[in-house]
Design a protein around this motif. Structure first.
Motif, short mmCIF file in Angstrom:
data_model
loop_
_atom_site.label_atom_id
_atom_site.label_comp_id
_atom_site.label_asym_id
_atom_site.label_seq_id
_atom_site.Cartn_x
_atom_site.Cartn_y
_atom_site.Cartn_z
N ILE A 3 -6.57 -10.41 7.44
CA ILE A 3 -5.32 -11.02 7.01
C ILE A 3 -4.19 -10.31 7.74
O ILE A 3 -4.05 -9.09 7.64
CB ILE A 3 -5.12 -10.88 5.48
CG1 ILE A 3 -6.27 -11.52 4.72
CG2 ILE A 3 -3.77 -11.47 5.06
CD1 ILE A 3 -6.30 -11.16 3.24
N THR A 5 -0.03 -10.03 8.52
CA THR A 5 1.35 -10.37 8.23
C THR A 5 2.22 -9.51 9.13
O THR A 5 1.72 -8.62 9.83
CB THR A 5 1.69 -10.18 6.75
OG1 THR A 5 3.00 -10.72 6.49
CG2 THR A 5 1.66 -8.71 6.35
N ASP A 14 5.97 -12.53 1.39
CA ASP A 14 4.77 -12.14 2.12
C ASP A 14 3.88 -11.22 1.29
O ASP A 14 2.64 -11.28 1.38
CB ASP A 14 5.11 -11.50 3.47
CG ASP A 14 6.28 -10.53 3.45
OD1 ASP A 14 6.12 -9.37 3.86
OD2 ASP A 14 7.37 -10.97 3.06
N CYS A 18 0.00 -12.26 0.43
CA CYS A 18 -1.11 -11.36 0.76
C CYS A 18 -1.86 -10.93 -0.49
O CYS A 18 -3.09 -10.75 -0.45
CB CYS A 18 -0.59 -10.15 1.52
SG CYS A 18 -0.08 -10.53 3.22
N ASN A 22 -5.77 -11.40 -1.07
CA ASN A 22 -6.55 -10.20 -1.37
C ASN A 22 -7.40 -10.37 -2.62
O ASN A 22 -8.51 -9.84 -2.72
CB ASN A 22 -5.62 -9.00 -1.52
CG ASN A 22 -6.36 -7.70 -1.73
OD1 ASN A 22 -7.02 -7.20 -0.83
ND2 ASN A 22 -6.26 -7.14 -2.93
N LEU A 30 -6.34 -5.83 5.93
CA LEU A 30 -4.93 -6.21 5.99
C LEU A 30 -4.28 -5.51 7.18
O LEU A 30 -4.33 -4.28 7.29
CB LEU A 30 -4.21 -5.81 4.71
CG LEU A 30 -2.70 -6.05 4.67
CD1 LEU A 30 -2.38 -7.53 4.75
CD2 LEU A 30 -2.10 -5.44 3.41
N ARG A 32 -0.66 -5.31 9.49
CA ARG A 32 0.76 -5.67 9.60
C ARG A 32 1.18 -5.46 11.05
O ARG A 32 1.23 -4.33 11.54
CB ARG A 32 1.61 -4.84 8.65
CG ARG A 32 1.20 -4.97 7.19
CD ARG A 32 2.20 -4.30 6.24
NE ARG A 32 3.42 -5.06 6.13
CZ ARG A 32 4.62 -4.62 6.53
NH1 ARG A 32 4.74 -3.42 7.06
NH2 ARG A 32 5.69 -5.38 6.39
N VAL A 46 0.08 -14.70 7.81
CA VAL A 46 1.03 -14.95 6.72
C VAL A 46 2.43 -14.51 7.13
O VAL A 46 2.63 -13.34 7.51
CB VAL A 46 0.60 -14.17 5.45
CG1 VAL A 46 1.66 -14.29 4.36
CG2 VAL A 46 -0.74 -14.69 4.94
#
Length: 316
Positions: A3, A5, A14, A18, A22, A30, A32, A46
């Motif tokens: 995922i 973002t 956001d 997320c 999750n 995750l 970023r 995202v």
């Protein structure tokens, strides 16, 4: 599964999106970043990437020409886009995990719509600049924004990579907060759903003007307002506090106006003072607003309810 973002400062939309993913994919990584290759390779992107395509796991709203909005006209940000696609699945998963309750698809979808109306749309409104906070003067969007490091944090921990590592930690904290809010929203709605039949089947007394509930934690007010027009007062057993409550019935969810108030002479009294006025030895208190009172025993609460009904009949 990955995922992605954006990095840098985060917002409630956001973080909420997320958090939803999750819950459904707890083993997903995750990341970023704004790196194009990483975004394109991710399973979910995202609030970054410039694409809205749920089938491909793309949930951005910043691209030129984006005009996604709810039927109500409230525009979508990433919280709403992800919730629109996965909200019902998230509700069902949380109900199963936290309550052991298997919801019908239609029920989960209805609850997801309700949570969107109560919470998610406000996160979107704040993110797109249509509302300063969501909702209230220090709403959820402002609370989540407060998890971002400020300039004092950056001076303390250093700029660049140290700040981003700290921001990721804080982003996960914000996700955890929003997850708790989702859990509570689902628990409230499932509890209300399961309580309906219990309230409908509860014992009525005094020609249907008094309702008795064995557990004061049951959400009863909506059912009584909509389906029981004769009920003026409700007795409920507060199991945790080991006392019996006497409630009035409000005429609407937004109003303290009641179908009938408790007697004016009880207002603000406690213990011996209230016992002296009511003649009920174990009466413990009556709120100054006359919408709730209590006694230690069922018999005491019932005696107070009878006095309140007599006062209504006498026009007092």
């Amino acid at each position: 599964m990955v995922i992605v973002t954006h990095n840098g400062k985060f917002h409630a939309d956001d973080a909420w999106a997320c958090a939803v993913l999750n819950i459904l994919y707890p083993e997903a990584e995750l990341v970023r970043t704004r790196d194009t290759a990483t975004i394109e390779a991710a399973d979910f992107a995202v609030d970054v990437g410039g694409i809205w395509d749920p089938a491909r796991g793309r949930f951005d709203h910043h691209q030129k020409g984006f005009d996604g909005a709810r039927a109500s006209g409230v525009p979508y940000a990433s919280a709403g886009l992800v919730w629109r696609e996965y909200g019902a699945r998230c509700v069902a998963a949380l109900a199963a995990a936290h309550l052991g309750c298997q919801l019908k698809d239609s029920t989960a979808l209805e609850m997801a719509y309700s949570i969107d109306a109560d919470i998610v749309q406000y996160l979107d409104l704040s993110d797109v600049g249509a509302a300063k906070n969501a909702p209230g003067g220090y709403g959820l969007s402002a609370i989540v924004s407060g998890f971002n490091p400020n300039w004092l944090d950056e001076e303390r921990i250093g700029y660049g990579a140290p700040t981003e590592a700290y921001r990721l930690q804080e982003f996960r904290r914000a996700m955890a907060l929003l997850t708790d809010i989702m859990v509570n929203a689902v628990k409230y709605r499932v509890g209300a759903l399961l309580a309906v039949e219990q309230v409908r089947d509860a014992e009525t007394l005094h020609n249907g003007r008094l309702l008795y509930l064995h557990n004061s934690a049951l959400p009863w007010s909506s059912v009584v307002r909509k389906e029981m027009p004769k009920v003026l007062f409700v007795i409920s057993h507060s199991i945790g506090e080991r006392r019996y409550m006497l409630h009035t019935v409000s005429v609407s969810p937004e109003s303290f106006e009641a179908r009938a108030d408790l007697p004016a002479s009880w207002a603000g009294l406690r213990d011996a003072d209230l016992a002296a006025v009511t003649g009920v030895p174990d009466a413990t208190f009556c709120h100054n607003g006359r919408f709730i009172a209590a006694a230690k025993s069922y018999e005491g609460a019932l005696a107070m309810a009878r006095l309140a009904l007599d006062a209504v009949d006498a026009g007092a």
